[in-house]
Design an enzyme around this catalytic site. Sequence first.
Site, short mmCIF file in Angstrom:
data_model
loop_
_atom_site.label_atom_id
_atom_site.label_comp_id
_atom_site.label_asym_id
_atom_site.label_seq_id
_atom_site.Cartn_x
_atom_site.Cartn_y
_atom_site.Cartn_z
N ASP A 183 -3.68 -17.96 0.54
CA ASP A 183 -4.68 -18.62 -0.31
C ASP A 183 -5.44 -19.67 0.48
O ASP A 183 -6.66 -19.79 0.41
CB ASP A 183 -4.04 -19.20 -1.59
N LYS A 241 2.58 -15.32 2.76
CA LYS A 241 2.77 -15.97 1.47
C LYS A 241 4.26 -16.27 1.36
O LYS A 241 4.93 -15.92 0.38
CB LYS A 241 2.25 -15.05 0.35
N TYR A 260 0.82 -1.22 0.00
CA TYR A 260 0.00 0.00 0.00
C TYR A 260 0.85 1.26 0.00
O TYR A 260 0.46 2.28 -0.55
CB TYR A 260 -0.90 0.04 1.24
N ASP A 320 -12.65 -8.40 4.36
CA ASP A 320 -13.92 -8.32 3.62
C ASP A 320 -14.56 -9.71 3.54
O ASP A 320 -15.77 -9.86 3.72
CB ASP A 320 -13.70 -7.81 2.18
N ASP A 328 -6.69 -6.59 4.02
CA ASP A 328 -7.78 -5.90 3.32
C ASP A 328 -8.74 -6.93 2.73
O ASP A 328 -9.96 -6.86 2.90
CB ASP A 328 -7.19 -5.02 2.22
C1 IPM Z 1 -10.51 -0.70 3.79
C2 IPM Z 1 -10.73 -0.07 2.44
C3 IPM Z 1 -9.54 0.85 2.13
C4 IPM Z 1 -8.31 -0.04 2.06
C5 IPM Z 1 -9.68 1.71 0.87
C6 IPM Z 1 -10.94 2.55 0.92
C7 IPM Z 1 -8.50 2.58 0.67
O1 IPM Z 1 -10.91 -1.04 1.47
O2 IPM Z 1 -10.41 0.04 4.78
O3 IPM Z 1 -10.45 -1.93 3.84
O4 IPM Z 1 -7.99 -0.60 1.00
O5 IPM Z 1 -7.62 -0.15 3.07
MG MG Z 2 -11.02 -3.02 2.21
#
Ligand code: IPM
Ligand code: MG
Length: 356
Positions: free
Chosen positions: A222, A190, A135, A250, A246
């Site tokens: 993975d 990884k 990042y 999710d 990240d």
């Molecule tokens: C998160 C989001 C952010 C990230 C974006 C909005 C920059 O997806 O907080 O997970 O990638 O960290």
């Molecule tokens: Mg995110």
Amino acid sequence: MKIAILPGDGIGPEIVAEAVKVLQALGLRFEMETAPVGGAAYEASGHPLPDSTLNLAKAADAILFGAVGDWKYDTLERALRPEQAILGLRKALGLFANFRPAICYEQLTHASSLKPELVAGLDILIIRELTGDIYFGQPRGRRGAPDGAFAGAEEAFDTMRYTRPEIERIAHVAFQAARQRSKRLTSVDKANVLETFQFWKDIVTEVHKGYPDVELSHMYVDNAAMQLVKAPKAFDVIVTGNMFGDILSDEASMLTGSIGMLPSASLNDKKQGLYEPSHGSAPDIAGKGVANPLATILSAAMMLRFSLNQAEAANRIETAVKKVLAQGLRTPDIYSEGTTRVGTAQMGDAVVQALA
Ligand code: IPM
Ligand code: MG
């Protein structure tokens, strides 16, 4: 206790208003100041993270953040896009430790796309390193490929990197968090392919020597993605780098069936923190009064616990949220037959009432 309130874009202002309502109902004394961030700040002043907003955030004990982003900004140059506000805040405040719990609430077990028995009682914590990795690694950019089969062709590149102290400090945070729970930590890497994550694995293994009471396991990312949908309850605390975190967070959030319920905390080494719902700005439902404010309200609870030393008030909020769920109140994202559909403000009001 100074709180910077940064509502942001989309549903951000609506959900943050409900969390502020709940904070104000606690009978504690907070100093709160609001500032624009993301697309809202870009509209107002030409930058997603203006100095005035950044300075307010730096001076606060904690930041309550809504969400940023809207498709209409996707064509702006990267430095002016709303996402740069959250990345800029993380970096400027050194918020390296991101806590993303994924909890499946009893009443919402059937909202998950997984079989109820796989997720019933799920309570895992993902700890994501938040200020390093690909990042933020330099160099990055576009250029003519310097070598290889396509030498001279246009190419884009990013740099994945971690320094030893960055890995050590997130590992300490993770072992300490695991100690407070079931004492099991999975480090996701990884290492079979990437130098950066062999280094990660080596250092987490070293730091483990100081926490012999915690059981450490290593898993490739993975496989972790697969195990999260196969047997999510086998995990307790997961620690991983910025990009893997990240993605996996999710994935984990969806196990609970309700991303609208999940809070998050991003802390620095002074316990100053930014608290935000795990979901985004949802511009498609903005302004309709239907967004679920519970993730933001629960983020306010995390803020009380981690940055403001008010664990009791945090417990009160969390208990109140469970109460409104038990009463059958549901925003559309978690609605199912036999429950009562409510809007954003009604949900916030119900939590305030349940505090009493
Ligand atoms: C998160 C989001 C952010 C990230 C974006 C909005 C920059 O997806 O907080 O997970 O990638 O960290
Ligand atoms: Mg995110």
